[in-house]
Design a protein around this motif. Sequence first.
Motif, PDB file in Angstrom:
ATOM      1  N   MET A   1       1.080  -1.044   0.070  1.00 50.19           N
ATOM      2  CA  MET A   1      -0.187   0.391  -0.086  1.00 50.19           C
ATOM      3  C   MET A   1       0.786   1.297  -0.011  1.00 50.19           C
ATOM      4  SD  MET A   1      -3.305   1.288   1.679  1.00 50.19           S
ATOM      5  CE  MET A   1      -3.992  -0.596   1.366  1.00 50.19           C
ATOM      6  N   ALA A   2       0.376   2.105  -0.988  1.00 45.26           N
ATOM      7  CA  ALA A   2       1.753   3.493  -1.007  1.00 45.26           C
ATOM      8  C   ALA A   2       0.756   4.661   0.098  1.00 45.26           C
ATOM      9  CB  ALA A   2       1.577   4.021  -2.066  1.00 45.26           C
ATOM     10  N   ILE A   3       1.466   5.013   1.002  1.00 45.19           N
ATOM     11  CA  ILE A   3       0.836   5.755   1.815  1.00 45.19           C
ATOM     12  C   ILE A   3       1.589   7.468   1.421  1.00 45.19           C
ATOM     13  CG2 ILE A   3       0.320   6.566   4.207  1.00 45.19           C
ATOM     14  CD1 ILE A   3       0.588   3.814   5.069  1.00 45.19           C
ATOM     15  N   LEU A   4       0.521   8.687   1.482  1.00 47.57           N
ATOM     16  CA  LEU A   4       0.812   9.759   0.498  1.00 47.57           C
ATOM     17  C   LEU A   4       0.987  10.261   1.596  1.00 47.57           C
ATOM     18  CD1 LEU A   4       2.327  11.216  -1.426  1.00 47.57           C
ATOM     19  CD2 LEU A   4      -0.475  11.096  -2.692  1.00 47.57           C
ATOM     20  N   LYS A   5       1.944  11.269   2.327  1.00 46.62           N
ATOM     21  CA  LYS A   5       1.648  12.409   3.367  1.00 46.62           C
ATOM     22  C   LYS A   5       1.680  13.641   2.555  1.00 46.62           C
ATOM     23  CE  LYS A   5       3.641  13.900   7.589  1.00 46.62           C
ATOM     24  NZ  LYS A   5       4.106  13.565   8.764  1.00 46.62           N
ATOM     25  N   ILE A   6       0.608  14.594   3.487  1.00 42.10           N
ATOM     26  CA  ILE A   6       0.210  16.124   2.834  1.00 42.10           C
ATOM     27  C   ILE A   6      -0.184  16.043   4.231  1.00 42.10           C
ATOM     28  CG2 ILE A   6      -1.248  17.497   1.251  1.00 42.10           C
ATOM     29  CD1 ILE A   6      -2.236  14.174   0.246  1.00 42.10           C
ATOM     30  N   THR A   7       0.633  17.571   3.271  1.00 41.32           N
ATOM     31  CA  THR A   7       1.130  18.826   5.459  1.00 41.32           C
ATOM     32  C   THR A   7      -0.170  19.564   4.914  1.00 41.32           C
ATOM     33  OG1 THR A   7       2.556  19.140   4.265  1.00 41.32           O
ATOM     34  CG2 THR A   7       3.538  17.674   5.861  1.00 41.32           C
ATOM     35  N   TYR A   8      -0.514  20.297   5.464  1.00 38.65           N
ATOM     36  CA  TYR A   8      -1.420  21.414   5.653  1.00 38.65           C
ATOM     37  C   TYR A   8      -1.185  22.321   6.669  1.00 38.65           C
ATOM     38  CZ  TYR A   8      -4.776  18.631   8.174  1.00 38.65           C
ATOM     39  OH  TYR A   8      -5.169  17.918   9.270  1.00 38.65           O
ATOM     40  N   PRO A   9      -1.453  23.775   7.234  1.00 41.97           N
ATOM     41  CA  PRO A   9      -0.997  24.842   7.863  1.00 41.97           C
ATOM     42  C   PRO A   9      -2.144  24.301   8.947  1.00 41.97           C
ATOM     43  CG  PRO A   9      -1.600  26.063   5.153  1.00 41.97           C
ATOM     44  CD  PRO A   9      -1.918  24.398   5.556  1.00 41.97           C
ATOM     45  N   PRO A  10      -1.501  24.487  10.057  1.00 42.18           N
ATOM     46  CA  PRO A  10      -2.638  24.063  11.674  1.00 42.18           C
ATOM     47  C   PRO A  10      -3.736  24.903  11.762  1.00 42.18           C
ATOM     48  CG  PRO A  10      -0.318  24.639  11.523  1.00 42.18           C
ATOM     49  CD  PRO A  10      -0.461  25.020  10.577  1.00 42.18           C
ATOM     50  N   ALA A  11      -4.044  26.159  10.848  1.00 39.28           N
ATOM     51  CA  ALA A  11      -5.623  26.563  10.810  1.00 39.28           C
ATOM     52  C   ALA A  11      -6.846  26.058  10.034  1.00 39.28           C
ATOM     53  CB  ALA A  11      -5.401  28.023  10.383  1.00 39.28           C
ATOM     54  N   GLN A  12      -5.346  25.331   8.663  1.00 37.01           N
ATOM     55  CA  GLN A  12      -6.779  24.281   8.068  1.00 37.01           C
ATOM     56  C   GLN A  12      -6.605  23.100   8.874  1.00 37.01           C
ATOM     57  OE1 GLN A  12      -4.111  23.970   4.667  1.00 37.01           O
ATOM     58  NE2 GLN A  12      -6.294  25.182   3.422  1.00 37.01           N
ATOM     59  N   HIS A  13      -6.449  22.445   9.767  1.00 40.94           N
ATOM     60  CA  HIS A  13      -6.746  21.599  10.390  1.00 40.94           C
ATOM     61  C   HIS A  13      -8.040  21.985  11.769  1.00 40.94           C
ATOM     62  CE1 HIS A  13      -5.648  17.664  12.841  1.00 40.94           C
ATOM     63  NE2 HIS A  13      -6.151  19.061  14.321  1.00 40.94           N
ATOM     64  N   ASP A  14      -7.874  23.166  12.226  1.00 36.98           N
ATOM     65  CA  ASP A  14      -8.993  23.282  12.525  1.00 36.98           C
ATOM     66  C   ASP A  14     -10.034  22.969  12.197  1.00 36.98           C
ATOM     67  OD1 ASP A  14      -7.421  23.371  15.275  1.00 36.98           O
ATOM     68  OD2 ASP A  14      -7.015  25.512  15.499  1.00 36.98           O
ATOM     69  N   GLN A  15      -9.912  23.572  10.859  1.00 37.19           N
ATOM     70  CA  GLN A  15     -11.301  23.864  10.305  1.00 37.19           C
ATOM     71  C   GLN A  15     -11.720  22.474   9.986  1.00 37.19           C
ATOM     72  OE1 GLN A  15      -9.650  26.225   7.196  1.00 37.19           O
ATOM     73  NE2 GLN A  15     -10.592  28.092   8.008  1.00 37.19           N
ATOM     74  N   LEU A  16     -11.074  21.900   9.078  1.00 34.51           N
ATOM     75  CA  LEU A  16     -11.229  20.571   9.290  1.00 34.51           C
ATOM     76  C   LEU A  16     -11.840  19.479  10.195  1.00 34.51           C
ATOM     77  CD1 LEU A  16     -11.053  17.374   6.670  1.00 34.51           C
ATOM     78  CD2 LEU A  16      -8.774  17.551   8.474  1.00 34.51           C
ATOM     79  N   ILE A  17     -11.373  19.795  11.425  1.00 32.00           N
ATOM     80  CA  ILE A  17     -11.772  19.382  12.357  1.00 32.00           C
ATOM     81  C   ILE A  17     -13.534  19.202  13.025  1.00 32.00           C
ATOM     82  CG2 ILE A  17     -11.742  18.742  14.717  1.00 32.00           C
ATOM     83  CD1 ILE A  17      -9.720  16.585  12.834  1.00 32.00           C
ATOM     84  N   ASP A  18     -13.276  21.186  13.032  1.00 35.90           N
ATOM     85  CA  ASP A  18     -14.375  21.131  13.468  1.00 35.90           C
ATOM     86  C   ASP A  18     -15.691  21.562  11.943  1.00 35.90           C
ATOM     87  OD1 ASP A  18     -13.517  21.535  15.659  1.00 35.90           O
ATOM     88  OD2 ASP A  18     -13.022  24.213  15.138  1.00 35.90           O
ATOM     89  N   ALA A  19     -15.458  20.925  11.071  1.00 35.53           N
ATOM     90  CA  ALA A  19     -16.814  20.768   9.513  1.00 35.53           C
ATOM     91  C   ALA A  19     -16.754  22.124   9.565  1.00 35.53           C
ATOM     92  CB  ALA A  19     -17.185  19.802   9.905  1.00 35.53           C
ATOM     93  N   GLU A  20     -15.748  23.224   9.429  1.00 39.15           N
ATOM     94  CA  GLU A  20     -16.299  24.610   8.892  1.00 39.15           C
ATOM     95  C   GLU A  20     -16.228  24.650   7.713  1.00 39.15           C
ATOM     96  OE1 GLU A  20     -13.935  27.294  11.438  1.00 39.15           O
ATOM     97  OE2 GLU A  20     -13.993  26.131  13.605  1.00 39.15           O
ATOM     98  N   ILE A  21     -15.770  24.048   7.134  1.00 36.15           N
ATOM     99  CA  ILE A  21     -15.504  23.805   5.256  1.00 36.15           C
ATOM    100  C   ILE A  21     -16.213  23.274   4.710  1.00 36.15           C
ATOM    101  CG2 ILE A  21     -13.489  25.388   5.755  1.00 36.15           C
ATOM    102  CD1 ILE A  21     -11.382  23.766   5.441  1.00 36.15           C
TER     103      ILE A  21
END
Length: 127
Positions: A1-21
């Motif tokens: 299995m190929a695993i692709l690691k994709i990083t993003y800014p910390p502010a986007q993480h909060d939006q992702l987890i809180d389902a704000e986007i």
Amino acid sequence: MAILKITYPPAQHDQLIDAEINLTHFFSNLLIGDIASRIIDHLTKYHSQNGDTCYIDGFEVSNVLLQDNKKTGTVIISYAIQYHYGCADITRQAKDHETWRFEVDADNHSLLLHMPEYEVRSTADEF
């Protein structure tokens, strides 16, 4: 299995987890540039077994589901494939999609996209 690691800014993480986007929009913006090239390369290698030459120009994120634990989910990638059979001078197109799992790595503000290594059958294996 190929695993692709994709990083993003910390502010986007909060939006992702809180389902704000919108998750589909979030992934569409994340899977661009070098990441998109790596995904297309992965898909092309798999589909090149079906024809002499295989082209995948791009893909779109059709749907994203984040599980209730907010740490795992699935993403559906849709794309068109163009095959060219050189000996017969035939070109055909097909549409396809893949459903891949992902994990959210909260500590590193990244996604781990699990791209299966698809089994490719070879005529050499038959002998």
